[in-house]
Write a protein that holds these residues in place. Structure first.
Motif, PDB file in Angstrom:
ATOM      1  N   ARG A  56       0.840  -1.200   0.000  1.00  0.00           N
ATOM      2  CA  ARG A  56       0.000   0.000   0.000  1.00  0.00           C
ATOM      3  C   ARG A  56       0.878   1.253   0.000  1.00  0.00           C
ATOM      4  NH1 ARG A  56      -3.480  -2.826   4.018  1.00  0.00           N
ATOM      5  NH2 ARG A  56      -5.362  -3.518   2.946  1.00  0.00           N
TER       6      ARG A  56
ATOM      7  N   THR B  33       2.413   1.631  -3.393  1.00  0.00           N
ATOM      8  CA  THR B  33       1.435   2.142  -4.353  1.00  0.00           C
ATOM      9  C   THR B  33       1.280   3.652  -4.224  1.00  0.00           C
ATOM     10  OG1 THR B  33       0.221   0.040  -4.336  1.00  0.00           O
ATOM     11  CG2 THR B  33      -0.960   1.982  -5.138  1.00  0.00           C
ATOM     12  N   GLY B  34       1.209   4.130  -2.984  1.00  0.00           N
ATOM     13  CA  GLY B  34       1.114   5.569  -2.771  1.00  0.00           C
ATOM     14  C   GLY B  34       2.332   6.312  -3.295  1.00  0.00           C
TER      15      GLY B  34
ATOM     16  N   ARG C 266      -5.863   2.216   4.380  1.00  0.00           N
ATOM     17  CA  ARG C 266      -5.454   3.264   3.465  1.00  0.00           C
ATOM     18  C   ARG C 266      -4.419   4.218   4.055  1.00  0.00           C
ATOM     19  NH1 ARG C 266     -11.201   5.319   1.265  1.00  0.00           N
ATOM     20  NH2 ARG C 266     -12.177   3.693   2.494  1.00  0.00           N
TER      21      ARG C 266
ATOM     22  N   LEU D  53      -1.087   3.772   2.286  1.00  0.00           N
ATOM     23  CA  LEU D  53      -1.115   4.366   0.943  1.00  0.00           C
ATOM     24  C   LEU D  53      -1.036   5.880   1.039  1.00  0.00           C
ATOM     25  CD1 LEU D  53      -3.247   3.259  -2.050  1.00  0.00           C
ATOM     26  CD2 LEU D  53      -3.186   5.671  -1.450  1.00  0.00           C
TER      27      LEU D  53
END
Length: 206
Positions: free
Chosen positions: A41, A44-45, A110, A113
């Motif tokens: 995550r 990905t961020g 989240r 991320l």
């Protein structure tokens, strides 16, 4: 674009990718303390942030960072403050609470991320990297936006491949770092490094 120019850019981008930096540190922290899913995550961020910076560079927006000291310093100080908040809050939690075996001191879901994305976006050197590198490899004439998008994609793809490999290796090492005391001190160590990076970014010149 000549093949030789593309290969040269790929080599330069690869060197930039494998050089450890703030993004690598953040990804490793989330991987070691939150597991492989948290690490991906965060990664990905980070890559979403690179795409935003790359798009802004192609559009010419990051020229503002190179031309304006005030704009550069605003982003730099914002990034430093965010790193200090990340590291400081992690240190506070690690000293205030005893950490159960099932708990880790990283943001779940989240949060990883968001941490990767915000940290990357508040690092003006990413924008300056694109702005200084891309024009050297763009062909003259039309189609520069398409070629620029390709170069950004190459950089992001290399970053994803390299950091995914590092992430998976770190996840294997995580099996030896799951005891409560080790996790607590590992979190304190990585939080201290984040604070140090924040202080460095806040005090360094362009």
């Amino acid at each position: 674009m000549p093949v030789s120019a593309l290969l040269t850019y790929t080599l330069v981008a690869l060197v930039a990718v494998v050089t450890p930096g703030l993004d690598t540190m953040l990804m490793l922290r989330h991987t070691l303390l939150g597991g492989r899913r948290a690490g991906f995550r965060a990664l990905t961020g980070i890559n979403l942030g690179c795409l935003v910076w790359g798009t802004a560079s192609i559009a010419g927006l990051t020229a503002l960072l190179a031309a304006s000291r005030i704009a550069y310093d605003v982003v730099r100080i914002g990034g430093a403050a965010y790193l200090l908040w990340l590291g400081g809050s992690a240190l506070w939690r690690s000293f205030r609470h005893q950490v159960p075996d099932a708990e880790v001191i990283v943001e779940p879901g989240r949060g990883a991320l968001r941490a990767g994305l915000v940290t990357n976006l508040l690092n003006p050197k990413v924008g300056v990297f694109y702005l200084s590198l891309l024009p050297q490899f763009l062909p003259a004439g039309s189609g520069q936006a398409a070629w620029g998008a390709l170069l950004v994609f190459v950089h992001v793809a290399l970053g994803w491949a390299w950091m995914s490999t590092v992430l998976l290796l770190a996840n294997q090492a995580r099996r030896f770092l799951m005891r409560t005391a080790v996790k607590r001190w590992l979190d304190r160590l990585t939080a201290t490094v984040l604070i140090g990076l924040g202080v460095r970014i806040a005090t360094e010149s362009r």
